[in-house]
Design a protein around this motif. Structure first.
Motif, mmCIF file in Angstrom:
data_model
loop_
_atom_site.group_PDB
_atom_site.id
_atom_site.type_symbol
_atom_site.label_atom_id
_atom_site.label_comp_id
_atom_site.label_asym_id
_atom_site.label_seq_id
_atom_site.Cartn_x
_atom_site.Cartn_y
_atom_site.Cartn_z
ATOM 1 N N LEU A 173 0.884 -1.209 -0.047
ATOM 2 C CA LEU A 173 -0.033 -0.073 0.033
ATOM 3 C C LEU A 173 0.904 1.301 0.131
ATOM 4 C CD1 LEU A 173 -3.360 0.323 -0.029
ATOM 5 C CD2 LEU A 173 -2.425 -2.035 0.399
ATOM 6 N N PRO A 174 1.907 1.566 0.793
ATOM 7 C CA PRO A 174 2.737 2.825 0.764
ATOM 8 C C PRO A 174 3.279 3.061 -0.807
ATOM 9 C CG PRO A 174 3.334 1.447 2.535
ATOM 10 C CD PRO A 174 2.364 0.520 1.794
ATOM 11 N N PHE A 175 3.705 2.160 -1.434
ATOM 12 C CA PHE A 175 4.285 2.230 -2.781
ATOM 13 C C PHE A 175 2.929 2.573 -3.750
ATOM 14 C CE2 PHE A 175 5.541 0.886 -7.122
ATOM 15 C CZ PHE A 175 6.530 1.619 -7.189
ATOM 16 N N LEU A 176 2.089 1.851 -3.590
ATOM 17 C CA LEU A 176 0.643 2.245 -4.546
ATOM 18 C C LEU A 176 0.258 3.424 -4.313
ATOM 19 C CD1 LEU A 176 -0.850 -1.427 -4.696
ATOM 20 C CD2 LEU A 176 0.238 -0.434 -6.209
ATOM 21 N N PHE A 177 0.102 3.700 -3.074
ATOM 22 C CA PHE A 177 -0.313 5.231 -2.516
ATOM 23 C C PHE A 177 0.709 6.261 -3.058
ATOM 24 C CE2 PHE A 177 0.353 8.370 0.584
ATOM 25 C CZ PHE A 177 -0.702 8.886 0.595
ATOM 26 N N ILE A 178 1.907 6.142 -2.934
ATOM 27 C CA ILE A 178 2.791 7.171 -3.613
ATOM 28 C C ILE A 178 2.456 7.285 -5.000
ATOM 29 C CG2 ILE A 178 5.086 7.786 -3.891
ATOM 30 C CD1 ILE A 178 5.592 6.459 -1.162
ATOM 31 N N CYS A 179 2.349 6.118 -5.709
ATOM 32 C CA CYS A 179 2.267 6.233 -7.209
ATOM 33 C C CYS A 179 1.023 6.776 -7.402
ATOM 34 C CB CYS A 179 2.138 4.823 -7.702
ATOM 35 S SG CYS A 179 3.609 3.913 -7.741
ATOM 36 N N TYR A 180 -0.074 6.831 -6.804
ATOM 37 C CA TYR A 180 -1.380 7.371 -7.081
ATOM 38 C C TYR A 180 -1.438 8.883 -6.784
ATOM 39 C CZ TYR A 180 -6.369 7.635 -7.605
ATOM 40 O OH TYR A 180 -7.613 7.936 -8.074
ATOM 41 N N ARG A 208 -11.869 -4.910 1.466
ATOM 42 C CA ARG A 208 -11.430 -4.043 0.339
ATOM 43 C C ARG A 208 -11.923 -2.624 0.380
ATOM 44 N NH1 ARG A 208 -13.647 -8.518 -4.244
ATOM 45 N NH2 ARG A 208 -11.673 -9.780 -3.692
ATOM 46 N N GLY A 209 -13.065 -2.450 1.317
ATOM 47 C CA GLY A 209 -13.256 -1.004 1.572
ATOM 48 C C GLY A 209 -12.245 -0.371 2.048
ATOM 49 N N ARG A 210 -11.600 -0.796 3.231
ATOM 50 C CA ARG A 210 -10.497 -0.255 4.059
ATOM 51 C C ARG A 210 -9.248 0.021 3.111
ATOM 52 N NH1 ARG A 210 -10.735 -4.304 8.772
ATOM 53 N NH2 ARG A 210 -11.675 -5.433 7.048
ATOM 54 N N MET A 211 -8.898 -1.130 2.252
ATOM 55 C CA MET A 211 -7.765 -1.261 1.306
ATOM 56 C C MET A 211 -7.936 -0.051 0.370
ATOM 57 S SD MET A 211 -5.564 -2.815 2.933
ATOM 58 C CE MET A 211 -6.530 -2.761 4.366
ATOM 59 N N ASN A 212 -9.313 -0.177 -0.207
ATOM 60 C CA ASN A 212 -9.478 1.028 -1.373
ATOM 61 C C ASN A 212 -9.239 2.229 -0.855
ATOM 62 O OD1 ASN A 212 -9.885 -1.011 -3.287
ATOM 63 N ND2 ASN A 212 -12.499 -0.797 -2.991
ATOM 64 N N ALA A 213 -9.577 2.408 0.527
ATOM 65 C CA ALA A 213 -9.613 3.853 1.190
ATOM 66 C C ALA A 213 -8.002 4.156 1.305
ATOM 67 C CB ALA A 213 -10.247 3.809 2.338
ATOM 68 N N MET A 246 -12.756 10.179 4.371
ATOM 69 C CA MET A 246 -12.481 8.751 3.806
ATOM 70 C C MET A 246 -12.285 7.534 4.420
ATOM 71 S SD MET A 246 -10.307 9.784 0.409
ATOM 72 C CE MET A 246 -10.429 8.430 -0.476
ATOM 73 N N ILE A 247 -11.565 7.638 5.363
ATOM 74 C CA ILE A 247 -10.867 6.813 6.258
ATOM 75 C C ILE A 247 -12.077 6.256 7.144
ATOM 76 C CG2 ILE A 247 -9.606 5.843 8.180
ATOM 77 C CD1 ILE A 247 -7.455 7.645 6.996
ATOM 78 N N MET A 272 -15.644 7.228 -2.962
ATOM 79 C CA MET A 272 -15.104 6.397 -3.720
ATOM 80 C C MET A 272 -14.527 4.896 -3.312
ATOM 81 S SD MET A 272 -12.698 9.185 -5.971
ATOM 82 C CE MET A 272 -11.849 7.841 -7.233
ATOM 83 N N PRO A 273 -13.856 4.730 -2.251
ATOM 84 C CA PRO A 273 -13.506 3.557 -1.568
ATOM 85 C C PRO A 273 -14.647 2.668 -1.366
ATOM 86 C CG PRO A 273 -13.203 5.299 -0.010
ATOM 87 C CD PRO A 273 -13.488 6.040 -1.385
ATOM 88 N N VAL A 274 -16.063 3.238 -1.111
ATOM 89 C CA VAL A 274 -17.276 2.447 -0.754
ATOM 90 C C VAL A 274 -17.380 2.064 -2.118
ATOM 91 C CG1 VAL A 274 -19.487 2.461 0.099
ATOM 92 C CG2 VAL A 274 -17.666 3.837 1.324
#
Length: 455
Positions: A40-47, A160-165, A314-315, A370-372
């Motif tokens: 998640l940290p890397f994907l988050f930085i990419c986004y 997935r709701g939490r991970m999407n968030a 969001m969280i 969005m995450p929901v």
């Protein structure tokens, strides 16, 4: 490893399901914490980098329009035409990601969009502006739905709701970091080496995406089996949990996805959500400047406020949705809050404090949707069907990125105010709330059943 089955679930379904059901809770929690910390940290930085490159045109607008003699309509069309390229290439991009693997394809996406974004320094006319924005859409197509799909390889629906968030808070974080950064670049680099501040903005903010794209193949595994940092017991646990969800998702042909009324209904809901998101993203600096803030750096810092509020929102909303295994009312409530906030922001446009409060409500509502929302498609589709369905929903929904700024820009030229355009966006969000409440409860019940099966 079968490239059409990145997690290896299909081949091991019967073998690993019993092991998943008897796994100690502490071991499962620790395993998912390990996965989350690695991915998640890397994907988050990419986004964050992706979203910054997508919407930095909103800050560039503060100077670019006067330098190039562009009208508001030209800006609105240019900001939005990104999503035409995005729409055309998104479904093929996501299917290719599913087939060739996430590492190579996400790297390709990031490197090409960085190059195109940096090339925006050469904009001289509406034609070149439109062309580069269209190419940027093509380059970035598939990134967001590709990551949503990639997360389904690792996490069952109940998580997935939490991970999407955690992934999607990259949007407000890009606002929190990008606002002051963009404001500083606009203030500090004007005229340096003969380039205007907006040219430096495009050039400098493309560098993080280029670097991240180059290192992606060395950081992301294609799926659970390829993760060298997991032992066999951890891999079996993760695969078994995905296998328990397999009955909920259905494989389908691309033709059946296109003809699926539920997919189209989900796309309509997402379109309404994106009307709000891009109304905020492309015009937030303009709205703050219109409230009486003139300095670009001050605009940047103040633009971070609504996004900071949205991070918390969001969280909290995603956690509440996961804990209650309920999606529709969380999504509809967030849509209504967004509509109220954006409409209210038009009532006292000269009052900076009022504008910031109402825009914070609107931004928090939009981003909390969005995450929901993204727990829905992965609950009813799997495999190639999920790749195509997620991409189709995202590409159709993101056409709002063309419609929303175009409407606001056209209405501002016609009325000399953004208010009429924001009211249209608020009405679209209300329509999204109504569409959400007409959704079948099937997806929510699938998620609930999935959670119950592991309880």
């Amino acid at each position: 490893m079968n490239p059409h089955d990145p997690t290896g679930v299909s081949a091991r379904l019967a073998t690993h399901r019993p092991q998943t059901l008897t796994a100690p809770a502490g071991f499962e929690t620790a395993t998912y914490a390990k996965v989350t910390l690695r991915l998640l940290p890397f994907l988050f930085i990419c986004y964050v980098a992706a979203y910054l490159d997508r919407v930095n045109v909103g800050f560039a607008k503060l100077q670019m329009l006067s330098d190039l003699k562009f009208s508001e309509s030209v800006y609105g069309l240019g900001a939005g035409i990104f999503f035409i390229g995005y729409f055309v290439f998104e479904v093929p991009s996501n299917i290719l990601l599913h087939r060739v693997g996430a590492r190579v394809w996400i790297s390709r996406i990031m490197v090409t969009w960085a190059i195109v974004s940096a090339a925006s320094v050469f904009v001289k006319s509406p034609g070149t502006f439109y062309a580069l924005r269209f190419l940027l859409g093509i380059a970035e197509a598939g990134f967001f739905p590709g990551i949503v799909l990639y997360l389904t390889y690792w996490y069952p629906s109940m998580r997935r709701g939490r991970m999407n968030a955690l992934f999607m808070i990259g949007i407000p974080v890009a606002g929190v970091l990008g606002g002051p950064l963009s404001g500083w670049i606009m203030q500090a680099f004007n005229g340096v080496r003969g380039l205007s501040n907006w040219q430096w903005l495009f050039l400098l903010e493309a560098i993080p995406s280029l670097v991240l794209g180059v290192i992606t193949p060395f950081v992301l595994p294609n799926g659970i089996r390829a993760a060298s940092w997991l032992d066999d017991r951890q891999k079996q646990l993760l695969e078994g949990n995905i296998a328990c969800d397999a009955h909920a998702g259905a494989e389908a042909s691309l033709k059946s996805i296109v003809s699926n009324g539920r997919v189209w209904q989900l796309a309509a809901v997402y379109f309404c959500c994106m009307m709000g998101l891009y109304g905020v993203s492309f015009y937030l600096p303009t709205l703050i400047k219109a409230a009486g803030v003139k300095d670009a750096l001050d605009v940047g810092f103040l633009a971070a406020v609504p996004y900071a509020v949205a991070i918390v929102s969001m969280i909290l909303v995603a956690r509440s949705s996961d804990r209650r295994n309920e999606r529709r009312w969380h999504l509809a409530t967030a849509a209504v809050a967004a509509a109220v906030g954006l409409y209210a922001s038009t009532l006292h446009t000269g009052n900076l404090a009022f504008v910031l409060i109402t825009l914070s409500l609107g931004t928090a509502g939009v981003l909390s949707m969005m995450p929901v929302f993204w727990t829905y498609p992965s609950s009813v589709l799997s495999g190639t069907a999920a790749a195509a369905g997620i991409a189709m929903i995202n590409s159709i929904g993101n056409l709002a990125g063309f419609v929303s700024p175009s409407i606001i820009g056209w209405m501002k030229d016609a009325t000399h105010s953004t208010n009429a355009g924001l009211i249209v966006v608020a009405l679209a969000l209300l329509a999204g709330a109504v569409l959400t409440l007409t959704q079948s409860a099937a997806s929510a019940s699938v998620t609930a059943a999935s959670g119950a099966s592991r309880a």
